[in-house]
Design a protein around this motif. Sequence first.
Motif, PDB file in Angstrom:
ATOM      1  N   ASP A  15       0.826  -1.209   0.000  1.00 17.21           N
ATOM      2  CA  ASP A  15       0.000   0.000   0.000  1.00 17.21           C
ATOM      3  C   ASP A  15       0.858   1.257   0.000  1.00 17.21           C
ATOM      4  N   ALA A  16       1.922   1.248   0.801  1.00 19.77           N
ATOM      5  CA  ALA A  16       2.803   2.420   0.865  1.00 19.77           C
ATOM      6  C   ALA A  16       3.496   2.644  -0.474  1.00 19.77           C
ATOM      7  N   LEU A  17       3.969   1.576  -1.094  1.00 22.79           N
ATOM      8  CA  LEU A  17       4.601   1.692  -2.405  1.00 22.79           C
ATOM      9  C   LEU A  17       3.602   2.174  -3.454  1.00 22.79           C
ATOM     10  N   LEU A  18       2.373   1.670  -3.377  1.00 21.72           N
ATOM     11  CA  LEU A  18       1.359   2.051  -4.352  1.00 21.72           C
ATOM     12  C   LEU A  18       1.022   3.532  -4.239  1.00 21.72           C
ATOM     13  N   ASP A  19       0.877   4.017  -3.015  1.00 16.29           N
ATOM     14  CA  ASP A  19       0.589   5.439  -2.836  1.00 16.29           C
ATOM     15  C   ASP A  19       1.748   6.305  -3.325  1.00 16.29           C
ATOM     16  N   ALA A  20       2.959   5.878  -3.049  1.00 18.32           N
ATOM     17  CA  ALA A  20       4.130   6.624  -3.524  1.00 18.32           C
ATOM     18  C   ALA A  20       4.202   6.592  -5.049  1.00 18.32           C
ATOM     19  N   ALA A  21       3.835   5.465  -5.634  1.00 12.72           N
ATOM     20  CA  ALA A  21       3.850   5.351  -7.092  1.00 12.72           C
ATOM     21  C   ALA A  21       2.807   6.266  -7.720  1.00 12.72           C
ATOM     22  N   VAL A  22       1.627   6.326  -7.127  1.00 16.76           N
ATOM     23  CA  VAL A  22       0.594   7.226  -7.643  1.00 16.76           C
ATOM     24  C   VAL A  22       1.055   8.677  -7.545  1.00 16.76           C
ATOM     25  N   ASP A  23       1.654   9.042  -6.419  1.00 19.18           N
ATOM     26  CA  ASP A  23       2.182  10.406  -6.269  1.00 19.18           C
ATOM     27  C   ASP A  23       3.192  10.711  -7.373  1.00 19.18           C
ATOM     28  N   HIS A  24       4.056   9.749  -7.665  1.00 17.98           N
ATOM     29  CA  HIS A  24       5.059   9.945  -8.704  1.00 17.98           C
ATOM     30  C   HIS A  24       4.406  10.141 -10.067  1.00 17.98           C
ATOM     31  N   VAL A  25       3.403   9.332 -10.380  1.00 15.24           N
ATOM     32  CA  VAL A  25       2.741   9.438 -11.686  1.00 15.24           C
ATOM     33  C   VAL A  25       1.980  10.759 -11.792  1.00 15.24           C
ATOM     34  N   VAL A  26       1.355  11.187 -10.705  1.00 11.08           N
ATOM     35  CA  VAL A  26       0.652  12.474 -10.719  1.00 11.08           C
ATOM     36  C   VAL A  26       1.639  13.609 -11.001  1.00 11.08           C
ATOM     37  N   ASP A  27       2.829  13.519 -10.444  1.00  9.97           N
ATOM     38  CA  ASP A  27       3.836  14.574 -10.631  1.00  9.97           C
ATOM     39  C   ASP A  27       4.508  14.512 -12.005  1.00  9.97           C
ATOM     40  N   HIS A  28       4.685  13.305 -12.550  1.00  8.08           N
ATOM     41  CA  HIS A  28       5.523  13.146 -13.741  1.00  8.08           C
ATOM     42  C   HIS A  28       4.819  12.542 -14.957  1.00  8.08           C
ATOM     43  N   GLY A  29       3.604  12.038 -14.777  1.00 12.85           N
ATOM     44  CA  GLY A  29       2.875  11.460 -15.899  1.00 12.85           C
ATOM     45  C   GLY A  29       3.292  10.023 -16.185  1.00 12.85           C
ATOM     46  N   LEU A  30       2.630   9.450 -17.199  1.00 14.42           N
ATOM     47  CA  LEU A  30       2.867   8.052 -17.546  1.00 14.42           C
ATOM     48  C   LEU A  30       3.962   7.856 -18.586  1.00 14.42           C
ATOM     49  N   ALA A  31       4.308   8.900 -19.296  1.00 18.36           N
ATOM     50  CA  ALA A  31       5.266   8.769 -20.397  1.00 18.36           C
ATOM     51  C   ALA A  31       6.583   8.178 -19.906  1.00 18.36           C
ATOM     52  N   GLY A  32       7.006   7.093 -20.546  1.00 14.95           N
ATOM     53  CA  GLY A  32       8.272   6.468 -20.212  1.00 14.95           C
ATOM     54  C   GLY A  32       8.286   5.682 -18.918  1.00 14.95           C
ATOM     55  N   LEU A  33       7.122   5.488 -18.309  1.00 14.20           N
ATOM     56  CA  LEU A  33       7.087   4.785 -17.033  1.00 14.20           C
ATOM     57  C   LEU A  33       7.348   3.292 -17.236  1.00 14.20           C
ATOM     58  N   SER A  34       8.272   2.770 -16.499  1.00  9.17           N
ATOM     59  CA  SER A  34       8.564   1.337 -16.506  1.00  9.17           C
ATOM     60  C   SER A  34       8.767   0.904 -15.061  1.00  9.17           C
ATOM     61  N   ILE A  35       8.818  -0.404 -14.839  1.00 11.76           N
ATOM     62  CA  ILE A  35       9.075  -0.898 -13.490  1.00 11.76           C
ATOM     63  C   ILE A  35      10.426  -0.395 -12.990  1.00 11.76           C
ATOM     64  N   ARG A  36      11.421  -0.417 -13.870  1.00  8.03           N
ATOM     65  CA  ARG A  36      12.754   0.020 -13.454  1.00  8.03           C
ATOM     66  C   ARG A  36      12.794   1.521 -13.156  1.00  8.03           C
ATOM     67  N   SER A  37      12.174   2.340 -14.018  1.00  6.14           N
ATOM     68  CA  SER A  37      12.203   3.782 -13.781  1.00  6.14           C
ATOM     69  C   SER A  37      11.424   4.143 -12.525  1.00  6.14           C
ATOM     70  N   LEU A  38      10.322   3.434 -12.262  1.00  6.80           N
ATOM     71  CA  LEU A  38       9.553   3.699 -11.052  1.00  6.80           C
ATOM     72  C   LEU A  38      10.350   3.290  -9.812  1.00  6.80           C
ATOM     73  N   ALA A  39      10.998   2.136  -9.880  1.00  4.97           N
ATOM     74  CA  ALA A  39      11.823   1.687  -8.750  1.00  4.97           C
ATOM     75  C   ALA A  39      12.918   2.703  -8.439  1.00  4.97           C
ATOM     76  N   ASP A  40      13.559   3.215  -9.478  1.00  4.00           N
ATOM     77  CA  ASP A  40      14.604   4.219  -9.280  1.00  4.00           C
ATOM     78  C   ASP A  40      14.034   5.474  -8.622  1.00  4.00           C
TER      79      ASP A  40
END
Length: 208
Positions: A15-40
């Motif tokens: 849940d914590a990772l999911l919320d952080a991931a959503v925050d990241h996508v809201v700030d940066h969008g979906l373009a170029g999003l991959s598992i590796r880029s999100l992990a970084d």
Amino acid sequence: MTGVDEASVRSKRRDALLDAAVDHVVDHGLAGLSIRSLADALGVAHNTVTYHFGSRAELLQALFSRLAQRIRRTSAVGGSDPACLDAFARSEITATWQWLSADERRGMWTTFFEVFALAIREPDTYRGFLDHVAEDWVNPLADQMGAAGFSDDAARARATLVVAAVRGLVLELQSTTPDQRDRVDGAIDALLDVVSRWVRELGPSDSG
């Protein structure tokens, strides 16, 4: 640690990772999003993301569903008579509009419409998100209208129109300049007048 404790810790971590991931996508969008880029971006190992979410498609499905949950606004329950429905609808639509259209939610809505476009293009993959979009707001409002005396079909049709109109006006607000806010707010007022007219016209032909 028991199996139950481990499952609880794992669920909280996800849940914590999911919320952080959503925050990241809201700030940066979906373009170029991959598992590796999100992990970084989140500062975790690549295999941590795959462990909790699986494939990229599964990750996106989880992200989209959590985004839909964030956007949904829980309503109070109004009364069952038409007069109460009119007051309830006015207060709830107005409050919901103010909440949805607040400046601090612009980034969330930009992401929502970006996600919506992708989900429409690949509906089989992102059915869960589309079901959230279609049902989370329509069903409670339709139930309220049904309790006030509209037939099931009439209640769902009117609820669908209200939800689609509000969502469309959010998109209109996103795509205009700040000086156009009054025009879009005026459209919400016009929608409220339509809802009031439905309630006034509620009669035997509409009752279940």
